[in-house]
Design a protein around this motif. Structure first.
Motif, PDB file in Angstrom:
ATOM      1  N   HIS A 272       0.791  -1.110  -0.088  1.00  0.00           N
ATOM      2  CA  HIS A 272       0.013   0.165  -0.016  1.00  0.00           C
ATOM      3  C   HIS A 272       0.750   1.154   0.003  1.00  0.00           C
ATOM      4  CE1 HIS A 272      -3.207  -2.599   2.026  1.00  0.00           C
ATOM      5  NE2 HIS A 272      -2.956  -3.015   0.818  1.00  0.00           N
ATOM      6  N   HIS A 273       1.600   1.615  -1.049  1.00  0.00           N
ATOM      7  CA  HIS A 273       2.639   2.486  -1.177  1.00  0.00           C
ATOM      8  C   HIS A 273       2.152   4.011  -1.293  1.00  0.00           C
ATOM      9  CE1 HIS A 273       5.135  -0.856  -2.178  1.00  0.00           C
ATOM     10  NE2 HIS A 273       4.696  -1.157  -3.167  1.00  0.00           N
ATOM     11  N   GLU A 274       0.914   4.082  -1.689  1.00  0.00           N
ATOM     12  CA  GLU A 274       0.267   5.241  -1.492  1.00  0.00           C
ATOM     13  C   GLU A 274      -0.113   5.906  -0.042  1.00  0.00           C
ATOM     14  OE1 GLU A 274       0.133   7.995  -3.507  1.00  0.00           O
ATOM     15  OE2 GLU A 274       1.092   6.787  -5.193  1.00  0.00           O
ATOM     16  N   ARG A 275      -0.598   4.885   0.814  1.00  0.00           N
ATOM     17  CA  ARG A 275      -0.902   5.387   2.089  1.00  0.00           C
ATOM     18  C   ARG A 275       0.414   5.126   3.031  1.00  0.00           C
ATOM     19  NH1 ARG A 275      -4.428   1.195   4.840  1.00  0.00           N
ATOM     20  NH2 ARG A 275      -4.332   3.037   6.352  1.00  0.00           N
ATOM     21  N   ALA A 276       1.338   4.281   2.586  1.00  0.00           N
ATOM     22  CA  ALA A 276       2.591   4.513   3.280  1.00  0.00           C
ATOM     23  C   ALA A 276       3.504   5.935   3.063  1.00  0.00           C
ATOM     24  CB  ALA A 276       3.673   3.259   2.603  1.00  0.00           C
ATOM     25  N   TYR A 277       3.207   6.162   1.903  1.00  0.00           N
ATOM     26  CA  TYR A 277       3.943   7.439   1.426  1.00  0.00           C
ATOM     27  C   TYR A 277       3.167   8.632   2.392  1.00  0.00           C
ATOM     28  CZ  TYR A 277       5.169  11.958  -0.685  1.00  0.00           C
ATOM     29  OH  TYR A 277       5.870  13.175  -1.303  1.00  0.00           O
ATOM     30  N   ASP A 278       1.898   8.836   2.574  1.00  0.00           N
ATOM     31  CA  ASP A 278       1.210   9.695   3.280  1.00  0.00           C
ATOM     32  C   ASP A 278       1.603   9.779   4.651  1.00  0.00           C
ATOM     33  OD1 ASP A 278      -0.320  10.493   0.998  1.00  0.00           O
ATOM     34  OD2 ASP A 278      -2.118   9.352   1.579  1.00  0.00           O
ATOM     35  N   TYR A 279       1.991   8.589   5.360  1.00  0.00           N
ATOM     36  CA  TYR A 279       2.321   8.502   6.804  1.00  0.00           C
ATOM     37  C   TYR A 279       3.597   9.038   7.009  1.00  0.00           C
ATOM     38  CZ  TYR A 279      -2.171   6.669   8.560  1.00  0.00           C
ATOM     39  OH  TYR A 279      -3.253   6.432   8.949  1.00  0.00           O
ATOM     40  N   VAL A 280       4.748   8.411   5.925  1.00  0.00           N
ATOM     41  CA  VAL A 280       5.987   8.410   6.138  1.00  0.00           C
ATOM     42  C   VAL A 280       6.345   9.862   5.802  1.00  0.00           C
ATOM     43  CG1 VAL A 280       6.962   7.808   4.023  1.00  0.00           C
ATOM     44  CG2 VAL A 280       8.179   7.558   6.121  1.00  0.00           C
ATOM     45  N   ARG A 281       5.613  10.537   4.907  1.00  0.00           N
ATOM     46  CA  ARG A 281       6.162  11.835   4.379  1.00  0.00           C
ATOM     47  C   ARG A 281       5.699  12.854   5.610  1.00  0.00           C
ATOM     48  NH1 ARG A 281       8.762  14.732   1.116  1.00  0.00           N
ATOM     49  NH2 ARG A 281       9.520  15.347   2.943  1.00  0.00           N
ATOM     50  N   ARG A 282       4.704  12.772   6.239  1.00  0.00           N
ATOM     51  CA  ARG A 282       4.112  13.501   7.448  1.00  0.00           C
ATOM     52  C   ARG A 282       5.283  13.435   8.442  1.00  0.00           C
ATOM     53  NH1 ARG A 282       2.539  18.000   9.462  1.00  0.00           N
ATOM     54  NH2 ARG A 282       1.177  17.697  11.348  1.00  0.00           N
ATOM     55  N   ALA A 283       5.642  12.166   8.635  1.00  0.00           N
ATOM     56  CA  ALA A 283       6.493  11.789   9.903  1.00  0.00           C
ATOM     57  C   ALA A 283       8.012  12.686   9.647  1.00  0.00           C
ATOM     58  CB  ALA A 283       7.064  10.273   9.810  1.00  0.00           C
ATOM     59  N   SER A 284       8.509  12.516   8.133  1.00  0.00           N
ATOM     60  CA  SER A 284       9.574  13.121   8.111  1.00  0.00           C
ATOM     61  C   SER A 284       9.598  14.574   8.170  1.00  0.00           C
ATOM     62  CB  SER A 284      10.108  12.740   6.402  1.00  0.00           C
ATOM     63  OG  SER A 284       9.112  13.251   5.668  1.00  0.00           O
ATOM     64  N   ASP A 285       8.359  15.201   7.702  1.00  0.00           N
ATOM     65  CA  ASP A 285       8.357  16.532   7.928  1.00  0.00           C
ATOM     66  C   ASP A 285       8.328  17.210   9.353  1.00  0.00           C
ATOM     67  OD1 ASP A 285       8.024  17.011   5.133  1.00  0.00           O
ATOM     68  OD2 ASP A 285       5.969  16.999   5.220  1.00  0.00           O
ATOM     69  N   LEU A 286       7.571  16.151  10.388  1.00  0.00           N
ATOM     70  CA  LEU A 286       7.474  16.585  11.611  1.00  0.00           C
ATOM     71  C   LEU A 286       9.034  16.190  12.154  1.00  0.00           C
ATOM     72  CD1 LEU A 286       4.111  14.926  12.600  1.00  0.00           C
ATOM     73  CD2 LEU A 286       4.845  17.326  12.561  1.00  0.00           C
ATOM     74  N   ALA A 287       9.657  15.325  11.893  1.00  0.00           N
ATOM     75  CA  ALA A 287      10.987  14.816  12.046  1.00  0.00           C
ATOM     76  C   ALA A 287      11.886  16.115  12.086  1.00  0.00           C
ATOM     77  CB  ALA A 287      11.612  13.899  11.844  1.00  0.00           C
ATOM     78  N   ARG A 288      11.656  16.680  11.126  1.00  0.00           N
ATOM     79  CA  ARG A 288      12.593  17.831  10.681  1.00  0.00           C
ATOM     80  C   ARG A 288      12.237  19.238  11.436  1.00  0.00           C
ATOM     81  NH1 ARG A 288      11.760  17.521   5.655  1.00  0.00           N
ATOM     82  NH2 ARG A 288      13.370  16.446   4.884  1.00  0.00           N
ATOM     83  N   GLU A 289      10.881  19.501  11.514  1.00  0.00           N
ATOM     84  CA  GLU A 289      10.353  20.487  12.238  1.00  0.00           C
ATOM     85  C   GLU A 289      10.887  20.586  13.692  1.00  0.00           C
ATOM     86  OE1 GLU A 289       6.320  20.807  11.558  1.00  0.00           O
ATOM     87  OE2 GLU A 289       6.215  20.899   9.569  1.00  0.00           O
ATOM     88  N   THR A 290      10.719  19.475  14.205  1.00  0.00           N
ATOM     89  CA  THR A 290      10.963  19.209  15.719  1.00  0.00           C
ATOM     90  C   THR A 290      12.409  18.785  15.925  1.00  0.00           C
ATOM     91  OG1 THR A 290      10.182  16.674  15.639  1.00  0.00           O
ATOM     92  CG2 THR A 290       8.607  18.633  16.079  1.00  0.00           C
ATOM     93  N   SER A 291      13.421  18.846  15.049  1.00  0.00           N
ATOM     94  CA  SER A 291      14.756  18.241  15.257  1.00  0.00           C
ATOM     95  C   SER A 291      15.044  16.721  15.932  1.00  0.00           C
ATOM     96  CB  SER A 291      15.492  19.158  16.087  1.00  0.00           C
ATOM     97  OG  SER A 291      15.631  20.409  15.406  1.00  0.00           O
ATOM     98  N   HIS A 292      14.009  15.856  15.384  1.00  0.00           N
ATOM     99  CA  HIS A 292      14.089  14.623  15.723  1.00  0.00           C
ATOM    100  C   HIS A 292      15.467  13.917  15.942  1.00  0.00           C
ATOM    101  CE1 HIS A 292      12.661  10.402  16.499  1.00  0.00           C
ATOM    102  NE2 HIS A 292      11.423  10.888  16.926  1.00  0.00           N
ATOM    103  N   PRO A 293      15.976  13.146  16.930  1.00  0.00           N
ATOM    104  CA  PRO A 293      17.069  12.718  16.805  1.00  0.00           C
ATOM    105  C   PRO A 293      17.428  11.717  15.794  1.00  0.00           C
ATOM    106  CG  PRO A 293      16.047  12.080  18.788  1.00  0.00           C
ATOM    107  CD  PRO A 293      14.885  13.070  18.243  1.00  0.00           C
TER     108      PRO A 293
END
Length: 360
Positions: A272-293
């Motif tokens: 389910h690559h489209e759904r996977a992309y939606d979640y991981v894209r959001r996770a990567s954006d938040l990781a960048r915004e919050t300086s996730h280690p």
């Protein structure tokens, strides 16, 4: 768990991950339950920080007296043990804890016995001595239940969860599954019974603690289901854990970001690559915004999903950024996984180029 494991029974997965009941920042990990050999996360990864650590010294909080007090000696020995763990002197930590246990037993300090057993179990788990860790967790729970602690007490469930991880690590599948089932059902019943209790009876914080413990249990069980290739069940468990983390800890909390990434991993494995992309894209954006280690770990997952979607140029750029971050932190296992991904991407890109040339 008494029915299935001889006792009522946490550390990722893989290593157990920390939720914010005394939490540190979460990290995406491989879907395999095992004792930590690299990091001492001091969270649900090591049971002490998911509830018991916050209670530890309240066990010994009676008024101090000028004359020698055995409780003072116990506290000092436990502090020495904790410091020894931090500095990597695990043999010293074990020695201090045995001394603390002996003194607690001599003075019949039941709370100290329980806490020391738990610390000894955590230490055994950290050292990979799973058989001894199992015995010590059972000893701690036997003391707790014998002294009147209810079977649905969060501390009992936390230790039950750690036992689940031990059974999963040692491929005792039946015990692991029954243990997770007991923990989840017990927590769900407890949350339902607490839902309408007024604040003066049970604080919102205490209710949230139980919900977070359920989230941690769902997360751990989901990772185990991934390792067993039961992806539909893992997806459902991750969705529930993510909902709890969002509700209690917020969208930007490190653990929420980790769960988005892990859910994306399962969806990607299911195709389910489209759904996977939606979640991981959001996770990567938040990781960048919050300086996730561990942003680079999430970027590695994003690159893989992009590759599976056929977006090779974008995937290469993301892989390169992930590799740069991983190398700056000298995280060799992740560096190797990223390089493997780049190798797979290069092969796919070359294949597309060859097929394109043939078509002309």
């Amino acid at each position: 768990m008494l029915r299935t494991a001889g006792c009522r029974a946490l550390v990722s997965g893989r290593r157990f991950r920390t939720w914010s009941r005394g939490s540190e920042r979460g990290r995406p990990r491989e879907p395999i339950l095992q004792p930590s050999t690299k990091r001492n996360s001091a969270g649900p990864g090591t049971l002490s920080a998911v509830g018991l650590v916050s209670l530890a010294f309240s066990f010994f909080s009676q008024d101090q007296k000028e004359q020698p007090n055995p409780e003072d000696d116990i506290i000092l020995l436990i502090k020495k043990a904790k410091l020894s763990v931090i500095t990597g002197k695990l043999e010293d930590a074990d020695r201090f804890l045995h001394q603390a246990l002996k003194l607690a037993q001599q003075t019949r300090n039941n709370q100290a016995i329980i806490y020391t057993y738990t610390q000894m179990a955590n230490l055994a788990f950290l050292r990979g001595d799973l058989l001894n860790a199992e015995k010590l967790f059972k000893a701690a729970m036997s003391q707790m239940l014998g002294s009147g602690t209810q079977q649905d007490d969060n501390a009992v469930i936390e230790m039950s969860l750690k036992l689940c991880s031990i059974y999963a690590s040692t491929e005792q599948h039946g015990l692991a599954v029954e243990g997770y089932k007991w923990c989840i059902e017990t927590l769900e019943d407890k949350i339902q019974s607490q839902k309408d209790l007024p604040e003066e009876t049970l604080s919102a914080k205490e209710k949230d603690n139980t919900r977070l413990l359920l989230g941690m249990t769902l997360d751990s069980c989901a990772r185990y289901m991934v390792s067993r290739k039961q992806l539909d069940l893992a997806e459902s468990l991750y969705e529930k854990a993510l909902a709890i983390s969002r509700q209690v800890q917020g969208e930007t909390h490190p653990q929420t970001v980790v769960l988005m990434n892990d859910l994306a991993t399962v969806l990607d494995m299911k195709g389910h690559h489209e759904r996977a992309y939606d979640y991981v894209r959001r996770a990567s954006d938040l990781a960048r915004e919050t300086s996730h280690p561990d942003e680079y770990v999430i970027l590695n997952n994003l690159a893989r999903v992009l590759m599976h979607k056929g977006r090779y140029s974008e995937a290469k750029l993301v892989y390169e950024e992930a590799l740069k971050q991983a190398e700056s932190k000298a995280d060799q296992p992740v560096i190797e996984r990223i390089r493997e991904g780049l190798g797979e991407l290069e092969a796919k890109t070359l294949k597309v180029q060859v097929l394109g040339e043939k078509s002309h």
